[in-house]
Design an enzyme around this catalytic site. Structure first.
Site, mmCIF file in Angstrom:
data_model
loop_
_atom_site.group_PDB
_atom_site.id
_atom_site.type_symbol
_atom_site.label_atom_id
_atom_site.label_comp_id
_atom_site.label_asym_id
_atom_site.label_seq_id
_atom_site.Cartn_x
_atom_site.Cartn_y
_atom_site.Cartn_z
ATOM 1 N N LYS A 1 16.177 -10.460 8.999
ATOM 2 C CA LYS A 1 16.630 -10.648 7.621
ATOM 3 C C LYS A 1 17.697 -11.740 7.534
ATOM 4 O O LYS A 1 17.790 -12.448 6.517
ATOM 5 C CB LYS A 1 17.154 -9.329 7.058
ATOM 6 C CG LYS A 1 16.086 -8.239 6.953
ATOM 7 C CD LYS A 1 14.894 -8.675 6.106
ATOM 8 C CE LYS A 1 13.896 -7.547 5.890
ATOM 9 N NZ LYS A 1 12.749 -7.956 5.047
ATOM 10 N N TYR B 1 15.823 -6.043 13.410
ATOM 11 C CA TYR B 1 15.545 -6.079 11.974
ATOM 12 C C TYR B 1 16.595 -6.923 11.249
ATOM 13 O O TYR B 1 16.267 -7.743 10.379
ATOM 14 C CB TYR B 1 15.536 -4.653 11.438
ATOM 15 C CG TYR B 1 15.253 -4.516 9.961
ATOM 16 C CD1 TYR B 1 13.943 -4.464 9.486
ATOM 17 C CD2 TYR B 1 16.289 -4.419 9.039
ATOM 18 C CE1 TYR B 1 13.675 -4.325 8.135
ATOM 19 C CE2 TYR B 1 16.033 -4.291 7.682
ATOM 20 C CZ TYR B 1 14.729 -4.242 7.233
ATOM 21 O OH TYR B 1 14.466 -4.112 5.887
ATOM 22 N N SER C 1 17.828 -7.544 3.167
ATOM 23 C CA SER C 1 18.733 -6.441 3.496
ATOM 24 C C SER C 1 20.134 -6.968 3.720
ATOM 25 O O SER C 1 20.331 -8.068 4.251
ATOM 26 C CB SER C 1 18.268 -5.729 4.769
ATOM 27 O OG SER C 1 19.235 -4.793 5.205
ATOM 28 N N ASP D 1 8.974 5.262 4.447
ATOM 29 C CA ASP D 1 8.542 5.559 5.817
ATOM 30 C C ASP D 1 9.429 4.862 6.838
ATOM 31 O O ASP D 1 9.685 5.397 7.919
ATOM 32 C CB ASP D 1 7.089 5.122 6.017
ATOM 33 C CG ASP D 1 6.103 6.001 5.268
ATOM 34 O OD1 ASP D 1 6.537 7.045 4.744
ATOM 35 O OD2 ASP D 1 4.911 5.644 5.200
ATOM 36 N N ARG E 1 -2.076 -4.490 5.541
ATOM 37 C CA ARG E 1 -2.960 -4.541 6.712
ATOM 38 C C ARG E 1 -3.984 -3.415 6.679
ATOM 39 O O ARG E 1 -5.104 -3.582 7.141
ATOM 40 C CB ARG E 1 -2.127 -4.456 7.993
ATOM 41 C CG ARG E 1 -1.268 -5.673 8.263
ATOM 42 C CD ARG E 1 -0.415 -5.481 9.494
ATOM 43 N NE ARG E 1 0.523 -4.377 9.333
ATOM 44 C CZ ARG E 1 1.315 -3.912 10.290
ATOM 45 N NH1 ARG E 1 1.252 -4.437 11.506
ATOM 46 N NH2 ARG E 1 2.142 -2.912 10.056
ATOM 47 N N ASN F 1 7.432 -8.646 0.595
ATOM 48 C CA ASN F 1 7.951 -7.305 0.859
ATOM 49 C C ASN F 1 7.543 -6.778 2.230
ATOM 50 O O ASN F 1 8.246 -5.941 2.806
ATOM 51 C CB ASN F 1 7.468 -6.343 -0.221
ATOM 52 C CG ASN F 1 7.767 -4.900 0.096
ATOM 53 O OD1 ASN F 1 8.918 -4.466 0.059
ATOM 54 N ND2 ASN F 1 6.735 -4.139 0.453
ATOM 55 N N ASN G 1 0.814 -1.219 0.000
ATOM 56 C CA ASN G 1 0.000 0.000 0.000
ATOM 57 C C ASN G 1 0.848 1.269 0.000
ATOM 58 O O ASN G 1 0.312 2.368 -0.085
ATOM 59 C CB ASN G 1 -0.960 0.006 1.195
ATOM 60 C CG ASN G 1 -0.242 0.094 2.525
ATOM 61 O OD1 ASN G 1 0.916 -0.309 2.626
ATOM 62 N ND2 ASN G 1 -0.908 0.592 3.545
#
Length: 307
Positions: free
Chosen positions: A230, A226, A170, A262, A60, A118, A37
């Site tokens: 990954k 994070y 990443s 973002d 979501r 993603n 989105n």
């Protein structure tokens, strides 16, 4: 993530536009893009629709997802493209949501050809490294991608020229960011590595986060939760590629580099649109050029064990 950290930069010497691949797909080719989105997911979904595929956007946020799909659908129709564009609400961290989505793909579409995992979250600012939300990060970025992939695998059309999974990953999760020698040896032993090993590594990390002992244990030092998510996704992707070898589905990872989204609070070296173009190119590689079990640093495919 720090804008001054070289660990963010996945630029290769081949960082330039290439000619679009000759189309092997049709308007009946179905691509699913999660977290679509906004940001990279939205740009990638738009690019795939622009190339004439049928695209399923998931997110979501239902209102934003519907609006994104409507905009892409309008552009596609204006361009006279035959591919359809759908939006379906999906929370990859929730088993019931994943099961409902898989049922919809089976019943309404009859299957899929491309899956781009993603959807991901991070709660850190650019220069912070909190693990307060580590469980949510791992549940979404690793377990969610894994759960969705396993739910959709039976629905792939299993054509070796077309069926493919691209996991947005990443460089923060590469092996050279992991300092624990035992974990490095485990992840490098491709013949012996199992999904249980990967799950055990994640469980250990979350346990150390829970009791406050994770610092100094050899985990990646930038955006640690994070990065671990990954790291686990990369390892799972490698195992899945081996598991599906010769079975009609390729599995690769893609590092988009430090992108203005973002998640990075608008900092970055690339726009989401630039990344979307490159990711679409990788998702649509000609069958003769399609590898499996590779980690793409921008456009350059490399072996995990070399990084």
């Amino acid at each position: 993530m720090s804008s001054s950290s070289s660990s963010m930069d996945c630029v290769s010497s081949k960082d330039k536009e290439t000619d679009p691949p000759k189309a092997w797909w049709t308007g009946e080719t179905v691509a699913v893009v999660t977290g679509a989105n906004r940001g990279i997911g939205l740009a990638l979904a738009a690019r795939l629709a622009e190339r004439g595929l049928s695209v399923v956007l998931t997110a979501r946020d239902e209102a934003r997802g519907e609006a994104a799909a409507a905009a892409i659908r309008a552009s596609s129709r204006a361009a006279g493209l035959r591919g359809a564009v759908w939006f379906r609400r999906l929370d990859v961290a929730q088993p019931a949501s994943v099961a409902a989505f898989a049922s919809w793909v089976r019943d309404e579409l009859g299957g899929l050809d491309i899956l781009v995992n993603n959807a991901a979250v991070s709660f850190n600012e650019i220069d912070t490294n909190s693990v307060e939300h580590a469980e949510t990060v791992l549940r979404t970025n690793f377990y969610g991608a894994k759960m969705l992939t396993e739910a959709l695998l039976p629905l792939f059309r299993r054509a070796p020229t077309t069926s493919r999974i691209l996991n947005i990953s990443s460089q923060l999760g590469l092996l050279n960011k992991l300092k624990d020698p035992a974990l490095r040896r485990m992840l490098l032993d491709e013949a012996a590595l199992t999904e249980r090993d990967i799950d055990g590594m994640v469980s250990r990390f979350l346990a150390e986060v829970g009791d406050g002992t994770w610092r100094g244990r050899g985990w990646p030092e930038v955006w640690t939760d994070y990065a671990v998510s990954k790291l686990a996704l990369n390892a799972y992707s490698r195992l899945l590629a081996s598991r599906l070898a010769g079975d009609g589905v390729s599995v690769n990872c893609f590092c988009p580099g430090f992108t203005r989204t973002d998640m990075t609070r608008g900092f970055g070296k690339r726009t989401a649109e630039e990344v979307g173009r490159v990711a679409a190119g990788l998702a649509l590689l000609p069958p003769r050029d399609l590898p499996t079990g590779k980690f793409f640093k921008w456009r350059t495919p490399q072996l995990y064990s070399k990084l």
